[in-house]
Design a protein around this motif. Structure first.
Motif, PDB file in Angstrom:
ATOM      1  N   LEU A  35       0.643  -1.038   0.016  1.00  0.00           N
ATOM      2  CA  LEU A  35      -0.149   0.082  -0.029  1.00  0.00           C
ATOM      3  C   LEU A  35       0.807   1.183   0.004  1.00  0.00           C
ATOM      4  O   LEU A  35       1.677   1.450   0.956  1.00  0.00           O
ATOM      5  CB  LEU A  35      -0.734  -0.046   1.179  1.00  0.00           C
ATOM      6  CG  LEU A  35      -2.071  -0.876   1.252  1.00  0.00           C
ATOM      7  CD1 LEU A  35      -2.844  -0.912   0.086  1.00  0.00           C
ATOM      8  CD2 LEU A  35      -1.565  -2.221   1.762  1.00  0.00           C
ATOM      9  N   THR A  36       0.792   2.091  -1.139  1.00  0.00           N
ATOM     10  CA  THR A  36       1.635   3.259  -1.271  1.00  0.00           C
ATOM     11  C   THR A  36       1.157   4.232  -2.116  1.00  0.00           C
ATOM     12  O   THR A  36       0.195   3.800  -3.170  1.00  0.00           O
ATOM     13  CB  THR A  36       2.914   2.703  -1.928  1.00  0.00           C
ATOM     14  OG1 THR A  36       3.829   3.942  -2.170  1.00  0.00           O
ATOM     15  CG2 THR A  36       2.889   2.015  -2.979  1.00  0.00           C
ATOM     16  N   PRO A  37       1.274   5.412  -1.829  1.00  0.00           N
ATOM     17  CA  PRO A  37       0.529   6.355  -2.681  1.00  0.00           C
ATOM     18  C   PRO A  37       1.295   6.554  -4.134  1.00  0.00           C
ATOM     19  O   PRO A  37       0.732   7.169  -5.037  1.00  0.00           O
ATOM     20  CB  PRO A  37       0.739   7.697  -1.974  1.00  0.00           C
ATOM     21  CG  PRO A  37       1.815   7.491  -0.775  1.00  0.00           C
ATOM     22  CD  PRO A  37       1.648   6.141  -0.575  1.00  0.00           C
TER      23      PRO A  37
ATOM     24  N   VAL B  57      -0.311  -0.801  -4.779  1.00  0.00           N
ATOM     25  CA  VAL B  57      -1.485   0.068  -4.892  1.00  0.00           C
ATOM     26  C   VAL B  57      -1.931   1.211  -3.940  1.00  0.00           C
ATOM     27  O   VAL B  57      -1.384   1.105  -2.864  1.00  0.00           O
ATOM     28  CB  VAL B  57      -2.756  -1.144  -4.744  1.00  0.00           C
ATOM     29  CG1 VAL B  57      -4.037  -0.627  -4.163  1.00  0.00           C
ATOM     30  CG2 VAL B  57      -2.643  -2.378  -5.452  1.00  0.00           C
ATOM     31  N   SER B  58      -2.482   2.223  -4.497  1.00  0.00           N
ATOM     32  CA  SER B  58      -2.728   3.337  -3.754  1.00  0.00           C
ATOM     33  C   SER B  58      -4.469   3.532  -3.681  1.00  0.00           C
ATOM     34  O   SER B  58      -5.169   3.044  -4.550  1.00  0.00           O
ATOM     35  CB  SER B  58      -2.434   4.596  -4.596  1.00  0.00           C
ATOM     36  OG  SER B  58      -2.987   5.845  -4.227  1.00  0.00           O
ATOM     37  N   ILE B  59      -4.923   4.105  -2.271  1.00  0.00           N
ATOM     38  CA  ILE B  59      -6.311   4.320  -2.510  1.00  0.00           C
ATOM     39  C   ILE B  59      -6.732   5.563  -2.552  1.00  0.00           C
ATOM     40  O   ILE B  59      -8.056   6.093  -2.507  1.00  0.00           O
ATOM     41  CB  ILE B  59      -6.671   3.802  -0.961  1.00  0.00           C
ATOM     42  CG1 ILE B  59      -6.090   4.637  -0.064  1.00  0.00           C
ATOM     43  CG2 ILE B  59      -6.631   2.307  -0.882  1.00  0.00           C
ATOM     44  CD1 ILE B  59      -6.911   4.444   1.409  1.00  0.00           C
ATOM     45  N   GLY B  60      -5.992   6.497  -3.205  1.00  0.00           N
ATOM     46  CA  GLY B  60      -6.427   7.902  -3.697  1.00  0.00           C
ATOM     47  C   GLY B  60      -5.286   8.656  -3.544  1.00  0.00           C
ATOM     48  O   GLY B  60      -4.176   8.572  -3.114  1.00  0.00           O
TER      49      GLY B  60
ATOM     50  N   TYR C 151      -3.803  11.546  -1.998  1.00  0.00           N
ATOM     51  CA  TYR C 151      -3.751  12.110  -0.837  1.00  0.00           C
ATOM     52  C   TYR C 151      -2.568  11.429  -0.003  1.00  0.00           C
ATOM     53  O   TYR C 151      -2.727  10.052  -0.437  1.00  0.00           O
ATOM     54  CB  TYR C 151      -4.947  12.253   0.085  1.00  0.00           C
ATOM     55  CG  TYR C 151      -5.790  10.992  -0.013  1.00  0.00           C
ATOM     56  CD1 TYR C 151      -6.692  10.919  -0.889  1.00  0.00           C
ATOM     57  CD2 TYR C 151      -5.520   9.975   0.881  1.00  0.00           C
ATOM     58  CE1 TYR C 151      -7.720   9.890  -0.870  1.00  0.00           C
ATOM     59  CE2 TYR C 151      -6.144   8.743   0.891  1.00  0.00           C
ATOM     60  CZ  TYR C 151      -7.364   8.566  -0.160  1.00  0.00           C
ATOM     61  OH  TYR C 151      -8.006   7.537  -0.110  1.00  0.00           O
ATOM     62  N   ILE C 152      -1.975  11.792   1.085  1.00  0.00           N
ATOM     63  CA  ILE C 152      -0.954  10.898   1.659  1.00  0.00           C
ATOM     64  C   ILE C 152      -1.446  10.548   3.110  1.00  0.00           C
ATOM     65  O   ILE C 152      -1.688  11.624   3.816  1.00  0.00           O
ATOM     66  CB  ILE C 152       0.246  12.106   1.614  1.00  0.00           C
ATOM     67  CG1 ILE C 152       0.945  12.225   0.071  1.00  0.00           C
ATOM     68  CG2 ILE C 152       1.654  10.999   2.234  1.00  0.00           C
ATOM     69  CD1 ILE C 152       1.048  11.172  -0.784  1.00  0.00           C
ATOM     70  N   LEU C 153      -1.408   9.334   3.320  1.00  0.00           N
ATOM     71  CA  LEU C 153      -1.542   8.764   4.608  1.00  0.00           C
ATOM     72  C   LEU C 153      -0.259   8.750   5.438  1.00  0.00           C
ATOM     73  O   LEU C 153       0.757   8.725   4.767  1.00  0.00           O
ATOM     74  CB  LEU C 153      -2.351   7.400   4.587  1.00  0.00           C
ATOM     75  CG  LEU C 153      -3.626   7.552   3.673  1.00  0.00           C
ATOM     76  CD1 LEU C 153      -4.087   6.044   3.695  1.00  0.00           C
ATOM     77  CD2 LEU C 153      -4.639   8.337   4.375  1.00  0.00           C
TER      78      LEU C 153
ATOM     79  N   GLY D  70       0.950   6.052   6.917  1.00  0.00           N
ATOM     80  CA  GLY D  70       1.254   4.761   6.549  1.00  0.00           C
ATOM     81  C   GLY D  70       0.266   3.748   5.973  1.00  0.00           C
ATOM     82  O   GLY D  70      -0.973   4.448   5.810  1.00  0.00           O
ATOM     83  N   GLY D  71       0.588   2.912   5.492  1.00  0.00           N
ATOM     84  CA  GLY D  71      -0.392   1.919   4.693  1.00  0.00           C
ATOM     85  C   GLY D  71      -1.511   1.089   5.413  1.00  0.00           C
ATOM     86  O   GLY D  71      -2.384   0.498   4.980  1.00  0.00           O
TER      87      GLY D  71
ATOM     88  N   ALA E  56      -4.992   2.417   4.570  1.00  0.00           N
ATOM     89  CA  ALA E  56      -5.143   1.804   3.221  1.00  0.00           C
ATOM     90  C   ALA E  56      -5.516   0.309   3.110  1.00  0.00           C
ATOM     91  O   ALA E  56      -6.276  -0.136   2.615  1.00  0.00           O
ATOM     92  CB  ALA E  56      -4.057   2.197   2.380  1.00  0.00           C
TER      93      ALA E  56
END
Ligand code: 6GU
Length: 247
Positions: free
Chosen positions: A87-89, A131-134, A136-138, A140-141, A144
């Motif tokens: 999980l990564t932007p 894979v990214s969920i959108g 914007y930056i979280l 951590g994964g 996500a």
């Protein structure tokens, strides 16, 4: 054997988290899926169980070491035969088609990074999907990963009632869903669209389709372009060139 999520993370206490409640939580109790964690810290190196180091080439933050991440992934049973998802932007955007593909298999391995990211070499070596969920930056994964799992679990057989199951949702037909109304028929001076009270099922279906198209055109020009292109392609394929309107 139920569908299995293995989450490789520095924060195993974050799982199942909110997925222990509601629909996913009941499915967890019914063993329709299960959620295992691997604590990356336990694969850390040296006296301080180090999992990260400074980036080659300089710059801010820390990078997760490939040897540590590799050891954590190697500890996951049957990881070779499961999709391993980081999980990564930087990833490609998660889509419902990906969710369907994940659910069609026996489970997923989710790699959650903190710090600036994970050393690229272990991602290549283990053919990890990114894979990214959108956009914007979280921090951590993990959040996500919870989002991805929620999307998967609701599609597992037996999780959702037959009423809502799968189709006729936003994205299934490539359009956003139409708006919903329930009682009371008038609320604070606002009335429910008359057609919905008409009992005319064909008229209701037509109205909902129109509402779906309007919402998609206005809010999601990207989805609308794909939908419109698909429609026009099918009309050409069907030899019905005369009805290629819309352009
Ligand atoms: Cl998958 N991870 C992080 N850290 N940030 C994100 C994301 C993922 N998707 C969007 N932002």
């Amino acid at each position: 054997m139920s569908w299995k999520a293995t989450v490789v993370t520095l924060f195993p206490e974050m799982f199942p988290g909110p997925l222990g409640q509601s629909l996913a939580g009941r499915a967890l109790e019914k063993d329709l899926w299960n959620c295992e964690t691997k604590d990356m810290r336990s694969f850390g190196l040296g006296r301080h169980n180090a999992v990260d180091d400074t980036p080659f080439g300089g710059g801010a933050g820390m990078v997760m070491r490939p040897d540590v991440v590799d050891a954590a992934l190697a500890s996951v049973d049957h990881a070779e035969s499961l999709p391993v998802i980081y999980l990564t932007p930087r990833g490609r955007p998660l889509a419902q088609a990906d969710v369907r593909r994940y659910v069609a298999g026996p489970g997923v391995v989710l790699l959650c990074g903190r710090y600036e990211g994970v050393d690229e070499r272990v991602l290549q070596a283990r053919a990890v999907e990114q894979v990214s969920i959108g956009d914007y930056i979280l921090s951590g994964g993990e959040l996500a990963a919870l989002v991805l799992l929620d999307a998967c679990v609701r599609l597992l057989p037996g999780v959702m009632g037959s009423a809502e199951s799968g189709e006729e949702e936003s994205f299934s037909g490539g359009l956003l869903e139409y708006p919903h109304y329930t009682r009371p028929a008038e609320w604070q001076g606002r009335v429910v669209p008359e057609v919905l009270l008409s009992g005319n099922h064909a008229a209701i279906a037509a109205w909902r389709r129109e509402q779906s198209e309007m919402a998609t055109r206005e809010r999601r020009p990207d989805l609308w372009a794909a939908y419109d292109a698909h429609l026009n392609r099918n009309m050409v394929a069907g030899g019905d060139l005369s009805t290629s309107r819309r352009h």
